[in-house]
Design a protein around this motif. Structure first.
Motif, PDB file in Angstrom:
ATOM      1  N   UNK A  86       0.827  -1.211   0.000  1.00  0.00           N
ATOM      2  CA  UNK A  86       0.000   0.000   0.000  1.00  0.00           C
ATOM      3  C   UNK A  86       0.862   1.262   0.000  1.00  0.00           C
ATOM      4  N   UNK A  87       0.632   2.129  -0.964  1.00  0.00           N
ATOM      5  CA  UNK A  87       1.216   3.462  -0.927  1.00  0.00           C
ATOM      6  C   UNK A  87       0.325   4.335  -0.042  1.00  0.00           C
ATOM      7  N   UNK A  88       0.871   5.470   0.434  1.00  0.00           N
ATOM      8  CA  UNK A  88      -0.011   6.394   1.151  1.00  0.00           C
ATOM      9  C   UNK A  88      -1.213   6.752   0.272  1.00  0.00           C
ATOM     10  N   UNK A  89      -2.420   6.712   0.870  1.00  0.00           N
ATOM     11  CA  UNK A  89      -3.613   7.000   0.081  1.00  0.00           C
ATOM     12  C   UNK A  89      -4.253   5.764  -0.523  1.00  0.00           C
ATOM     13  N   UNK A  90      -3.771   4.570  -0.143  1.00  0.00           N
ATOM     14  CA  UNK A  90      -4.401   3.340  -0.626  1.00  0.00           C
ATOM     15  C   UNK A  90      -4.855   2.490   0.547  1.00  0.00           C
ATOM     16  N   UNK A  91      -5.908   1.712   0.317  1.00  0.00           N
ATOM     17  CA  UNK A  91      -6.443   0.860   1.377  1.00  0.00           C
ATOM     18  C   UNK A  91      -6.707  -0.543   0.881  1.00  0.00           C
ATOM     19  N   UNK A  92      -7.114  -1.394   1.804  1.00  0.00           N
ATOM     20  CA  UNK A  92      -7.490  -2.749   1.432  1.00  0.00           C
ATOM     21  C   UNK A  92      -8.479  -3.318   2.446  1.00  0.00           C
ATOM     22  N   UNK A  93      -9.139  -4.391   2.014  1.00  0.00           N
ATOM     23  CA  UNK A  93     -10.053  -5.138   2.873  1.00  0.00           C
ATOM     24  C   UNK A  93      -9.274  -6.268   3.530  1.00  0.00           C
ATOM     25  N   UNK A  94      -9.602  -6.598   4.777  1.00  0.00           N
ATOM     26  CA  UNK A  94      -8.951  -7.746   5.408  1.00  0.00           C
ATOM     27  C   UNK A  94      -9.740  -8.273   6.592  1.00  0.00           C
ATOM     28  N   UNK A  95      -9.737  -9.591   6.781  1.00  0.00           N
ATOM     29  CA  UNK A  95     -10.130 -10.138   8.074  1.00  0.00           C
ATOM     30  C   UNK A  95      -9.051  -9.846   9.131  1.00  0.00           C
ATOM     31  N   UNK A  96      -9.468  -9.883  10.411  1.00  0.00           N
ATOM     32  CA  UNK A  96      -8.559  -9.898  11.562  1.00  0.00           C
ATOM     33  C   UNK A  96      -8.853 -11.200  12.293  1.00  0.00           C
TER      34      UNK A  96
END
Lengths: 387, 126
Positions: A86-96
């Motif tokens: 991820x670059x700054x300004x990017x996101x993602x979905x994830x389980x924890x």
């Protein structure tokens, strides 16, 4: 939001609660909040979101800010997905996950704009805010990162409004300072909408293109009203949690508490794409590796009904011989398909696409078939970054 | 149907006083259910006892069982609801009727055990 006006029965109110009531919304408890279920018709709100655009109050969701030199390491320990690209300004979905691979929550993580790996925002489910907050602190302390990560629960300082649907972008373009058309999927920017300071991300929970807009609670009413006014001609309308549920189910987006919970793993739930077993240590990794090697004993699959009956959560699923093999986790009427659809955990041997099964509805078996998911996929797809 | 002339069950069905008697669900019930997408009804000829389940109404958000307000034999079911179940929402007292019953019980006593519109609506939370 966790500091808030309290309504009857101790339910929390979002800053937009009064607007929902004034609009005639049917309100109901959800995750400790008094939330709008619909504003007249779930079907019409569903279709509006698929064909034009819908506006959603998601201010009940939680937001945690992580900053400091250990922020990246903590995020990487917490989530099953890999935040390294991820670059700054990017996101993602994830389980924890816990150490045993079961799911504590499913979240979106944004690497906030600014210096690399300095700040991350976690957006968590409303009903899990307390549990997640305790878990994040425990993981931080166990990793010896107490002095290297500053944690802040910003849930009470953040309202969240989503605008979703094929016309969401054109509604936002003229009123947003930054060019939202250049925002890719799961990208995040600090900007203004109608001169209101916001943070905006191209994401959602409907299967449509769309945006989620973070705004200060005291500006939420102004923003909501502005968006509805400027989107009116494009067909924008407020949408409650009822249609949010039918929209996300058609798109096969898991709902925490139904399809995933403290007893299920991301591999069983079909979320392997968001589990990076080869990245450095994270909570749940070893258990999930073992589960992958041993093979799954159940997996979450999609069913459609062959008759007009409608499957609901907790209904039993049987094989063609009538032997019980699983249970529906989410089910309902699909406005797009015009029939009942469901997700259910089933043994892999009986979960191949095309398998004929039965859903037991009020004591009667009704024919169903295992299908490929999602049940609905939009035809135009934004640039994919979030995977 | 004029709802002022109907009798209502606490489980939100209405019934007309006649032979056959028509059965439907109240405006309050359809409003609570929201968009109706499927109605499951009995076959013509089925005999129902007052208070027994005879079908269900599925809306987008929930399902609700239907209970016979009086005892009777089913003489007709509303076939229009197969293709247009939303009639239950748009016209609960007319085009959205559910079944017709030929009374088989003590009709006067069964109707007497039901409520008129005013006391039903008071109890339904109006």
């Amino acid at each position: 939001m966790s500091e808030h006006e309290e309504g009857t029965g101790g339910l929390s109110h979002t800053p937009l609660h009064g607007l929902h009531e004034a609009a005639g919304a049917r309100m109901a408890p959800f995750g400790g909040w008094d939330m709008p279920i619909h504003y007249g018709s779930i079907l019409e709100e569903h279709q509006a979101t698929r064909q034009a655009a819908g506006l959603f109050d998601l201010s009940h969701m939680g937001e945690f800010l992580m900053s400091g030199p250990g922020a990246f390491d903590l995020v990487s320990l917490l989530i099953t997905n890999d935040p390294a690209p991820l670059d700054p300004g990017q996101g993602l979905y994830s389980p924890i996950c816990r150490d045993d691979g079961t799911i504590i929550d499913d979240i979106i993580v944004y690497h906030l704009p600014g210096p690399p790996r300095a700040r991350y925002l976690l957006v968590v489910n409303a009903a899990n805010i307390g549990k997640d907050w305790a878990w994040v602190q425990a993981v931080r302390d166990e990793a010896g990162l107490r002095d290297k990560v500053w944690l802040e629960d910003q849930s009470a300082l953040t309202a969240l409004i989503a605008i979703q649907g094929p016309r969401a972008e054109e509604i936002l373009i003229p009123i947003t300072a930054e060019p939202v058309e250049s925002l890719g999927s799961f990208e995040y920017a600090e900007t203004t909408v109608g001169r209101i300071p916001v943070n905006i991300a191209r994401t959602g929970y409907t299967g449509e293109d769309g945006f989620e807009i973070f705004v200060a609670p005291e500006q939420a009413i102004t923003l909501w009203t502005l968006l509805l006014d400027r989107g009116k001609d494009a067909g924008l309308r407020p949408v409650g949690l009822g249609a949010r549920d039918t929209l996300r189910l058609e798109a096969r987006l898991a709902l925490y508490g139904n399809d995933i919970d403290d007893t299920t793993t991301p591999l069983e739930a079909g979320l392997a794409r968001w589990v990076k077993l080869d990245k450095p240590r994270f909570w749940g990794r070893d258990a999930l590796r073992r589960q992958k090697e041993a093979g799954l004993t159940r997996k979450l699959v999609g069913l459609t009904m062959a008759d007009r009956a409608i499957p609901r959560a907790h209904y039993l699923v049987a094989n063609a011989e009538g032997v019980e093999i699983g249970q529906v986790t989410s089910g309902g009427y699909s406005p797009t398909l015009g029939k009942g659809i469901a997700l259910a955990y089933l043994p892999p041997a009986q979960s191949a696409v095309g398998t004929a099964l039965q859903v037991i509805i009020r004591g009667q078996p009704h024919p169903a078939i295992v299908v490929k998911t999602p049940f609905y996929r939009r035809t135009t797809v934004a640039k994919e970054i979030g995977s | 149907m004029n709802p002022d002339q109907l009798r209502f069950a606490g489980s939100h069905e209405w019934v007309s006083d006649g032979n056959p008697a028509t059965v439907g669900i109240s405006h309050f019930a359809q409003d609570q259910l929201g968009d109706v997408v499927f109605v499951e009804l009995p076959k013509v000829g089925t005999t129902l006892t007052a208070g027994s389940p005879f079908g269900s109404v599925e809306s987008v958000k929930t399902v609700s069982d239907l209970y016979a307000p009086i005892s009777g034999r089913v003489t007709a079911v509303n076939e229009a609801l197969v293709s247009t179940p939303e009639l239950v929402n748009s016209s609960p007292y007319d085009a959205g009727w559910l079944i017709k019953l030929e009374p088989t019980g003590d009709l006067a006593a069964e109707l007497g055990a039901l409520k008129d519109r005013a006391s039903y609506e008071a109890g339904a939370g109006h």
